[in-house]
Design a protein around this motif. Structure first.
Motif, short mmCIF file in Angstrom:
data_model
loop_
_atom_site.label_atom_id
_atom_site.label_comp_id
_atom_site.label_asym_id
_atom_site.label_seq_id
_atom_site.Cartn_x
_atom_site.Cartn_y
_atom_site.Cartn_z
N ARG A 114 48.51 -67.11 -50.73
CA ARG A 114 49.52 -66.33 -50.02
C ARG A 114 50.52 -67.29 -49.38
NH1 ARG A 114 47.32 -61.29 -50.22
NH2 ARG A 114 45.04 -61.21 -50.42
N LYS A 117 55.44 -66.34 -45.18
CA LYS A 117 56.36 -65.21 -45.28
C LYS A 117 57.80 -65.66 -45.44
CE LYS A 117 53.52 -61.91 -42.68
NZ LYS A 117 53.45 -61.03 -41.49
N LYS A 122 55.53 -64.26 -53.48
CA LYS A 122 54.52 -63.22 -53.56
C LYS A 122 53.13 -63.84 -53.69
CE LYS A 122 57.55 -59.85 -55.83
NZ LYS A 122 57.72 -58.98 -57.03
N GLN A 124 49.69 -64.83 -55.24
CA GLN A 124 49.30 -65.07 -56.62
C GLN A 124 47.78 -65.08 -56.71
OE1 GLN A 124 50.92 -65.47 -59.70
NE2 GLN A 124 48.77 -65.35 -60.34
N ASP A 216 48.08 -59.39 -60.98
CA ASP A 216 47.64 -58.72 -59.76
C ASP A 216 46.83 -57.46 -60.05
OD1 ASP A 216 49.60 -57.04 -60.69
OD2 ASP A 216 50.89 -57.18 -58.93
#
Length: 254
Positions: A114, A117, A122, A124, A216
């Motif tokens: 992650r 931000k 995004k 993975q 995902d």
């Protein structure tokens, strides 16, 4: 952390890996999620004299550890992992660390990188499996919770430790791996105190696992097929922190 894993090996391979543990045939499971049943291996109660098989048994437990002293599981957090460094001192895990250590066989686990931000990136997903294939055994804990009406539920959690250099670019935690030669020590809760098996909870060697970027689709519990483990191409492959320092002179996951 370990929030999803898979067990796709044949029952015959599992019996061989676990030194003859008796277990029924079962289907391959590509997306095992919290609250679902998971296979765990415990020390047995003694085999017949002359047997050359390990004294172990396989049982199914709910993935989500519930201490015996909890009155209402609905009001207790879902404990799917336990930190190996602190489990012996935590009220939730102390008794299980002493009396109910288990092995949790797996073909590998899923983890998500992650990005910060502010990077706009995004998450993975990665399928993390033994580099040489085969089965791996995670260290686990087991507890039986009893309700007021006398019904019982067997529950379990996976022990985690700090990530090794091979995994740290993805996540800072990983499951504790118990090697076959250490199965008996880990499962021996009669003579082996938690402090005497603490050395087994160190991160596995850096090159033990390989991480494969996947789609995902694994995020959804309803997706359960082998396509979850198919590799995908990502634009900016992760580098280890050490490699990134060499390239950029600073620590970064990208």
């Amino acid at each position: 952390m370990c929030g999803r894993f898979a067990l796709t090996s044949s029952s015959a391979d599992l019996r061989n890996f676990l030194s003859g543990v008796d277990l029924d045939d079962f289907p391959a499971r590509y997306n095992i999620a919290p609250t679902q049943p998971i296979l765990v291996v415990t020390a047995g109660e003694g085999r017949e004299r002359g047997s050359n098989l390990a004294d172990r048994r396989a049982v199914l437990v709910r993935w989500g550890f519930t201490p015996a002293w909890v009155k209402d599981p609905k009001e207790f957090p879902l404990l799917i992992n336990a930190r190996a460094e602190t489990a012996i001192g935590k009220a939730s895990f102390r008794a299980a660390m002493r009396h109910r250590r288990v092995l949790i066989p797996a073909s590998g686990f899923y983890e998500w990188h992650r990005p910060p931000k502010e990077s706009g990136g995004k998450p993975q997903a990665y399928w993390i499996r033994p580099r040489n294939g085969g089965i791996v055994a995670f260290a686990g804990l087991m507890e039986t919770w009893s309700s007021a009406d006398g019904s019982e539920v067997d529950t379990g959690a996976i022990l985690t430790t700090s990530a090794n250099a091979g995994i740290s670019a993805i996540h800072d935690r990983m499951p504790v791996v118990i090697k076959p030669e250490d199965f008996s020590r880990w499962l021996d809760c009669r003579t082996q105190e938690p402090r005497e098996v603490a050395d087994l909870t160190q991160p596995v060697q850096d090159d033990f696992f390989e991480a494969v970027p996947v789609s995902d689709k694994v995020n959804k519990v309803a997706n359960m097929g082998p396509d979850l483990q198919e590799p995908v191409v990502i634009e900016r492959p992760l580098k280890s922190p050490e490699k990134q320092r060499q390239d950029n002179g600073q620590l970064s996951f990208f």
